[in-house]
Design a protein around this motif. Structure first.
Motif, short mmCIF file in Angstrom:
data_model
loop_
_atom_site.label_atom_id
_atom_site.label_comp_id
_atom_site.label_asym_id
_atom_site.label_seq_id
_atom_site.Cartn_x
_atom_site.Cartn_y
_atom_site.Cartn_z
N SER A 162 0.83 -1.21 0.00
CA SER A 162 0.00 0.00 0.00
C SER A 162 0.86 1.26 0.00
CB SER A 162 -0.93 0.00 1.22
OG SER A 162 -1.84 -1.07 1.15
N LEU A 163 1.93 1.25 0.82
CA LEU A 163 2.83 2.40 0.88
C LEU A 163 3.51 2.63 -0.46
CD1 LEU A 163 4.26 4.58 2.61
CD2 LEU A 163 6.01 2.86 3.12
N ARG A 164 4.04 1.56 -1.05
CA ARG A 164 4.74 1.71 -2.33
C ARG A 164 3.80 2.18 -3.41
NH1 ARG A 164 6.22 0.17 -7.22
NH2 ARG A 164 8.45 -0.09 -7.73
N SER A 165 2.59 1.63 -3.43
CA SER A 165 1.62 2.02 -4.44
C SER A 165 1.27 3.50 -4.31
CB SER A 165 0.36 1.16 -4.30
OG SER A 165 -0.61 1.54 -5.25
N ALA A 166 1.11 3.97 -3.08
CA ALA A 166 0.78 5.38 -2.86
C ALA A 166 1.91 6.30 -3.28
CB ALA A 166 0.43 5.60 -1.39
N ILE A 167 3.14 5.93 -2.95
CA ILE A 167 4.29 6.79 -3.23
C ILE A 167 4.64 6.80 -4.71
CG2 ILE A 167 6.79 7.03 -2.87
CD1 ILE A 167 6.32 6.19 0.04
N MET A 168 4.58 5.63 -5.36
CA MET A 168 5.04 5.52 -6.74
C MET A 168 3.96 5.83 -7.78
SD MET A 168 8.23 4.98 -6.65
CE MET A 168 8.53 4.58 -8.39
N GLY A 169 2.74 6.04 -7.34
CA GLY A 169 1.67 6.35 -8.28
C GLY A 169 1.81 7.74 -8.88
N GLY A 191 1.44 11.47 -9.44
CA GLY A 191 1.18 12.58 -8.53
C GLY A 191 1.68 13.87 -9.14
N LEU A 192 2.27 14.73 -8.33
CA LEU A 192 2.88 15.94 -8.87
C LEU A 192 4.06 15.59 -9.77
CD1 LEU A 192 2.73 18.17 -5.69
CD2 LEU A 192 1.24 18.29 -7.70
N GLY A 231 5.39 20.57 -3.04
CA GLY A 231 4.80 19.25 -3.22
C GLY A 231 5.71 18.30 -3.97
N GLU A 232 6.38 18.81 -5.01
CA GLU A 232 7.32 17.98 -5.76
C GLU A 232 8.51 17.60 -4.88
OE1 GLU A 232 6.65 19.51 -10.35
OE2 GLU A 232 7.87 20.73 -8.98
N LEU A 233 9.00 18.54 -4.08
CA LEU A 233 10.10 18.24 -3.17
C LEU A 233 9.68 17.18 -2.15
CD1 LEU A 233 11.37 21.88 -2.64
CD2 LEU A 233 12.71 20.02 -3.66
N ALA A 234 8.45 17.27 -1.67
CA ALA A 234 7.95 16.27 -0.72
C ALA A 234 7.87 14.89 -1.38
CB ALA A 234 6.58 16.67 -0.19
N GLU A 235 7.46 14.85 -2.65
CA GLU A 235 7.39 13.55 -3.34
C GLU A 235 8.78 12.94 -3.49
OE1 GLU A 235 4.96 13.10 -6.77
OE2 GLU A 235 3.15 13.54 -5.63
N VAL A 236 9.80 13.78 -3.72
CA VAL A 236 11.17 13.26 -3.76
C VAL A 236 11.54 12.67 -2.41
CG1 VAL A 236 13.60 13.85 -4.05
CG2 VAL A 236 11.91 14.80 -5.61
N GLY A 237 11.20 13.38 -1.33
CA GLY A 237 11.47 12.85 0.00
C GLY A 237 10.80 11.52 0.25
N LEU A 238 9.60 11.36 -0.26
CA LEU A 238 8.87 10.10 -0.06
C LEU A 238 9.48 8.95 -0.84
CD1 LEU A 238 5.24 11.50 0.00
CD2 LEU A 238 6.44 10.38 1.90
N PRO A 240 14.92 7.26 7.86
CA PRO A 240 15.93 8.31 8.07
C PRO A 240 16.10 9.23 6.86
CG PRO A 240 16.72 6.24 8.96
CD PRO A 240 15.47 5.93 8.20
N ALA A 241 15.91 8.69 5.66
CA ALA A 241 16.02 9.53 4.46
C ALA A 241 14.91 10.58 4.44
CB ALA A 241 15.97 8.68 3.20
N TRP A 242 13.72 10.21 4.90
CA TRP A 242 12.64 11.19 5.00
C TRP A 242 12.95 12.24 6.06
CZ3 TRP A 242 8.79 13.51 2.76
CH2 TRP A 242 7.87 14.24 3.53
N PHE A 243 13.56 11.80 7.19
CA PHE A 243 13.96 12.79 8.21
C PHE A 243 14.83 13.88 7.57
CE2 PHE A 243 14.11 9.33 11.77
CZ PHE A 243 12.73 9.27 11.78
N GLU A 244 15.84 13.44 6.79
CA GLU A 244 16.80 14.38 6.21
C GLU A 244 16.13 15.30 5.20
OE1 GLU A 244 20.04 14.60 7.34
OE2 GLU A 244 19.25 13.16 8.78
N ALA A 245 15.23 14.74 4.39
CA ALA A 245 14.54 15.56 3.39
C ALA A 245 13.54 16.52 4.04
CB ALA A 245 13.84 14.67 2.37
N SER A 246 12.79 16.01 5.01
CA SER A 246 11.70 16.81 5.58
C SER A 246 12.20 18.02 6.36
CB SER A 246 10.82 15.94 6.50
OG SER A 246 11.54 15.50 7.63
N ASP A 247 13.41 17.95 6.88
CA ASP A 247 13.96 19.08 7.64
C ASP A 247 13.98 20.38 6.83
OD1 ASP A 247 14.40 17.62 9.93
OD2 ASP A 247 16.54 17.29 9.57
N SER A 248 14.14 20.27 5.52
CA SER A 248 14.25 21.48 4.68
C SER A 248 12.98 21.78 3.88
CB SER A 248 15.45 21.34 3.72
OG SER A 248 16.65 21.27 4.45
N LEU A 249 11.91 20.99 4.11
CA LEU A 249 10.64 21.32 3.48
C LEU A 249 9.97 22.46 4.24
CD1 LEU A 249 9.13 17.78 2.80
CD2 LEU A 249 9.84 19.44 1.08
#
Length: 235
Positions: free
Chosen positions: A35-42, A44-45, A205-212, A221-230
Protein backbone atom coordinates in the motif's frame (compact mmCIF):
# COMPACT_ATOMS: atom_id res chain seq x y z
CA UNK A 1 -2.02 -15.30 -4.67
CA UNK A 2 -2.27 -12.27 -2.38
CA UNK A 3 -2.81 -8.73 -3.62
CA UNK A 4 0.78 -7.90 -2.63
CA UNK A 5 2.17 -10.72 -4.74
CA UNK A 6 -0.06 -9.75 -7.65
CA UNK A 7 1.09 -6.14 -7.40
CA UNK A 8 4.79 -6.96 -7.51
CA UNK A 9 4.33 -9.52 -10.27
CA UNK A 10 2.73 -6.77 -12.35
CA UNK A 11 5.48 -4.26 -11.49
CA UNK A 12 8.48 -6.53 -12.07
CA UNK A 13 7.11 -9.24 -14.37
CA UNK A 14 7.76 -11.86 -11.68
CA UNK A 15 7.57 -11.97 -7.89
CA UNK A 16 11.04 -11.08 -6.52
CA UNK A 17 12.46 -13.39 -3.89
CA UNK A 18 12.45 -10.70 -1.20
CA UNK A 19 8.72 -10.15 -1.78
CA UNK A 20 7.98 -13.87 -1.58
CA UNK A 21 9.88 -14.16 1.69
CA UNK A 22 8.10 -11.16 3.22
CA UNK A 23 4.81 -12.76 2.24
CA UNK A 24 5.87 -16.09 3.73
CA UNK A 25 6.97 -14.63 7.06
CA UNK A 26 4.74 -11.57 7.49
CA UNK A 27 1.98 -11.25 4.89
CA UNK A 28 0.48 -8.38 6.89
CA UNK A 29 3.78 -6.46 6.57
CA UNK A 30 3.79 -7.07 2.81
CA UNK A 31 0.24 -5.76 2.59
CA UNK A 32 1.20 -2.53 4.37
CA UNK A 33 4.39 -2.15 2.33
CA UNK A 34 2.49 -2.72 -0.92
CA UNK A 35 0.00 0.00 0.00
CA UNK A 36 2.83 2.40 0.88
CA UNK A 37 4.74 1.71 -2.33
CA UNK A 38 1.62 2.02 -4.44
CA UNK A 39 0.78 5.38 -2.86
CA UNK A 40 4.29 6.79 -3.23
CA UNK A 41 5.04 5.52 -6.74
CA UNK A 42 1.67 6.35 -8.28
CA UNK A 43 1.00 9.35 -10.50
CA UNK A 44 1.18 12.58 -8.53
CA UNK A 45 2.88 15.94 -8.87
CA UNK A 46 5.70 13.88 -10.34
CA UNK A 47 4.83 11.15 -12.80
CA UNK A 48 5.52 7.49 -12.07
CA UNK A 49 8.12 7.54 -14.85
CA UNK A 50 9.90 10.50 -13.29
CA UNK A 51 9.92 8.79 -9.90
CA UNK A 52 11.44 5.64 -11.35
CA UNK A 53 14.08 7.69 -13.19
CA UNK A 54 14.91 9.58 -10.00
CA UNK A 55 15.31 6.28 -8.17
CA UNK A 56 17.57 4.98 -10.95
CA UNK A 57 19.79 8.02 -10.44
CA UNK A 58 19.64 7.88 -6.63
CA UNK A 59 20.64 4.23 -6.52
CA UNK A 60 23.35 4.63 -9.15
CA UNK A 61 24.83 7.45 -7.05
CA UNK A 62 24.99 5.21 -3.99
CA UNK A 63 26.18 2.27 -6.10
CA UNK A 64 23.19 0.09 -5.23
CA UNK A 65 22.74 -1.80 -8.46
CA UNK A 66 19.94 -4.10 -7.33
CA UNK A 67 17.40 -1.34 -6.67
CA UNK A 68 18.66 0.68 -9.64
CA UNK A 69 17.88 -2.21 -11.99
CA UNK A 70 14.36 -2.69 -10.59
CA UNK A 71 13.60 0.98 -11.21
CA UNK A 72 15.23 0.90 -14.64
CA UNK A 73 12.54 -1.55 -15.67
CA UNK A 74 9.85 0.67 -14.17
CA UNK A 75 11.19 3.70 -16.01
CA UNK A 76 11.40 1.93 -19.38
CA UNK A 77 7.95 0.37 -18.92
CA UNK A 78 6.72 3.91 -18.18
CA UNK A 79 8.06 5.24 -21.48
CA UNK A 80 11.51 6.56 -20.52
CA UNK A 81 14.01 6.95 -23.34
CA UNK A 82 17.70 6.06 -23.39
CA UNK A 83 18.73 9.76 -23.65
CA UNK A 84 16.64 10.55 -20.54
CA UNK A 85 18.15 7.65 -18.64
CA UNK A 86 21.68 8.70 -19.55
CA UNK A 87 21.16 12.28 -18.34
CA UNK A 88 19.89 11.08 -14.95
CA UNK A 89 22.91 8.78 -14.68
CA UNK A 90 25.26 11.64 -15.53
CA UNK A 91 23.90 13.53 -12.51
CA UNK A 92 24.60 10.44 -10.40
CA UNK A 93 28.13 10.47 -11.80
CA UNK A 94 28.53 14.09 -10.69
CA UNK A 95 27.88 12.93 -7.13
CA UNK A 96 29.43 9.47 -6.99
CA UNK A 97 32.22 9.62 -9.56
CA UNK A 98 33.42 6.66 -11.56
CA UNK A 99 32.00 4.05 -9.17
CA UNK A 100 28.54 5.52 -9.69
CA UNK A 101 29.08 5.55 -13.45
CA UNK A 102 30.26 1.95 -13.45
CA UNK A 103 27.03 1.06 -11.66
CA UNK A 104 25.00 3.26 -14.01
CA UNK A 105 26.30 1.53 -17.13
CA UNK A 106 24.47 -1.60 -15.94
CA UNK A 107 21.22 0.38 -16.01
CA UNK A 108 21.89 1.46 -19.60
CA UNK A 109 22.72 -2.10 -20.69
CA UNK A 110 19.52 -3.41 -19.08
CA UNK A 111 17.42 -0.63 -20.62
CA UNK A 112 18.81 -1.41 -24.08
CA UNK A 113 17.98 -5.08 -23.62
CA UNK A 114 14.41 -4.22 -22.54
CA UNK A 115 14.03 -2.16 -25.73
CA UNK A 116 15.56 -4.91 -27.87
CA UNK A 117 18.50 -2.71 -28.84
CA UNK A 118 22.17 -3.73 -29.11
CA UNK A 119 24.33 -2.65 -26.19
CA UNK A 120 27.18 -1.55 -28.46
CA UNK A 121 30.87 -1.76 -27.66
CA UNK A 122 31.36 -1.42 -23.94
CA UNK A 123 34.04 1.04 -22.81
CA UNK A 124 37.51 -0.31 -22.13
CA UNK A 125 37.86 0.58 -18.48
CA UNK A 126 35.76 3.24 -16.85
CA UNK A 127 36.90 6.83 -17.19
CA UNK A 128 35.05 9.99 -18.04
CA UNK A 129 36.02 10.11 -21.71
CA UNK A 130 35.48 6.40 -22.35
CA UNK A 131 32.02 6.37 -20.78
CA UNK A 132 30.86 9.51 -22.59
CA UNK A 133 32.16 8.08 -25.87
CA UNK A 134 30.24 4.86 -25.18
CA UNK A 135 27.04 6.83 -24.60
CA UNK A 136 27.60 8.67 -27.88
CA UNK A 137 27.99 5.36 -29.67
CA UNK A 138 24.56 4.08 -28.60
CA UNK A 139 22.63 7.32 -29.13
CA UNK A 140 20.99 8.40 -32.35
CA UNK A 141 22.67 11.45 -33.87
CA UNK A 142 19.80 13.80 -32.99
CA UNK A 143 19.90 12.63 -29.35
CA UNK A 144 23.66 12.86 -28.85
CA UNK A 145 24.13 16.63 -28.57
CA UNK A 146 23.99 16.84 -24.76
CA UNK A 147 26.64 14.18 -24.21
CA UNK A 148 28.70 15.57 -27.09
CA UNK A 149 28.73 19.05 -25.53
CA UNK A 150 30.00 17.65 -22.23
CA UNK A 151 32.69 15.61 -23.94
CA UNK A 152 33.93 18.69 -25.78
CA UNK A 153 33.91 20.96 -22.71
CA UNK A 154 37.00 21.61 -20.56
CA UNK A 155 37.05 19.21 -17.61
CA UNK A 156 36.65 22.00 -15.05
CA UNK A 157 33.30 22.97 -16.62
CA UNK A 158 31.83 19.51 -17.02
CA UNK A 159 30.31 19.19 -13.53
CA UNK A 160 28.18 22.29 -14.02
CA UNK A 161 27.17 21.28 -17.55
CA UNK A 162 25.80 17.98 -16.24
CA UNK A 163 23.08 19.92 -14.40
CA UNK A 164 21.79 22.21 -17.15
CA UNK A 165 18.63 21.37 -19.07
CA UNK A 166 18.95 18.84 -21.86
CA UNK A 167 16.42 16.12 -22.57
CA UNK A 168 15.91 16.28 -18.79
CA UNK A 169 15.13 19.65 -17.22
CA UNK A 170 17.42 21.44 -14.77
CA UNK A 171 14.53 21.18 -12.28
CA UNK A 172 14.48 17.37 -12.41
CA UNK A 173 18.27 17.27 -12.13
CA UNK A 174 18.12 19.46 -9.03
CA UNK A 175 15.44 17.19 -7.59
CA UNK A 176 17.71 14.22 -8.22
CA UNK A 177 20.50 15.91 -6.25
CA UNK A 178 18.00 16.46 -3.41
CA UNK A 179 17.17 12.76 -3.51
CA UNK A 180 20.77 11.62 -3.61
CA UNK A 181 21.80 13.70 -0.60
CA UNK A 182 18.66 12.70 1.33
CA UNK A 183 19.22 8.97 0.85
CA UNK A 184 22.87 9.41 1.81
CA UNK A 185 21.67 11.15 5.01
CA UNK A 186 23.29 14.46 4.12
CA UNK A 187 20.44 16.73 5.15
CA UNK A 188 22.30 20.04 4.98
CA UNK A 189 23.35 19.37 1.38
CA UNK A 190 19.84 18.17 0.53
CA UNK A 191 18.55 21.50 1.85
CA UNK A 192 20.95 23.46 -0.38
CA UNK A 193 19.76 21.52 -3.41
CA UNK A 194 16.14 22.13 -2.41
CA UNK A 195 16.86 25.85 -2.72
CA UNK A 196 18.36 25.25 -6.15
CA UNK A 197 15.33 23.17 -7.14
CA UNK A 198 13.01 25.98 -6.01
CA UNK A 199 15.00 28.40 -8.18
CA UNK A 200 14.30 25.96 -11.03
CA UNK A 201 10.54 26.19 -10.25
CA UNK A 202 10.13 23.02 -8.21
CA UNK A 203 7.15 23.18 -5.86
CA UNK A 204 7.08 22.08 -2.21
CA UNK A 205 4.80 19.25 -3.22
CA UNK A 206 7.32 17.98 -5.76
CA UNK A 207 10.10 18.24 -3.17
CA UNK A 208 7.95 16.27 -0.72
CA UNK A 209 7.39 13.55 -3.34
CA UNK A 210 11.17 13.26 -3.76
CA UNK A 211 11.47 12.85 0.00
CA UNK A 212 8.87 10.10 -0.06
CA UNK A 213 10.60 8.10 -2.78
CA UNK A 214 13.77 8.44 -0.69
CA UNK A 215 11.86 6.90 2.23
CA UNK A 216 10.83 4.06 -0.04
CA UNK A 217 14.37 3.23 -1.15
CA UNK A 218 16.41 4.12 1.95
CA UNK A 219 14.02 4.07 4.90
CA UNK A 220 12.56 6.63 7.28
CA UNK A 221 15.93 8.31 8.07
CA UNK A 222 16.02 9.53 4.46
CA UNK A 223 12.64 11.19 5.00
CA UNK A 224 13.96 12.79 8.21
CA UNK A 225 16.80 14.38 6.21
CA UNK A 226 14.54 15.56 3.39
CA UNK A 227 11.70 16.81 5.58
CA UNK A 228 13.96 19.08 7.64
CA UNK A 229 14.25 21.48 4.68
CA UNK A 230 10.64 21.32 3.48
CA UNK A 231 8.58 24.43 4.18
CA UNK A 232 5.82 24.09 6.78
CA UNK A 233 2.36 23.62 5.37
CA UNK A 234 3.63 22.97 1.84
CA UNK A 235 4.33 26.63 1.02
Amino acid sequence: MSNGLDYFKEVYGAVPGWVGKMHAYRPDALSHYTSLRSAIMGEGLLSSKEKDLLLVGINAARCYERSMVYHTKGAIDGGATIPELIEYLLVAYRYGGLMAMQTGIQSVKYALSLKGLPEGQMPYGVCNEHVLSYFLSILEEEDAWFVSNILKAPEELQDDLLLVSGVVSAKMKSLLMVGIHSTCLQGMEAGKWMEKARENEATEGELAEVGLICLLTAGIPAWFEASDSLHEGGH
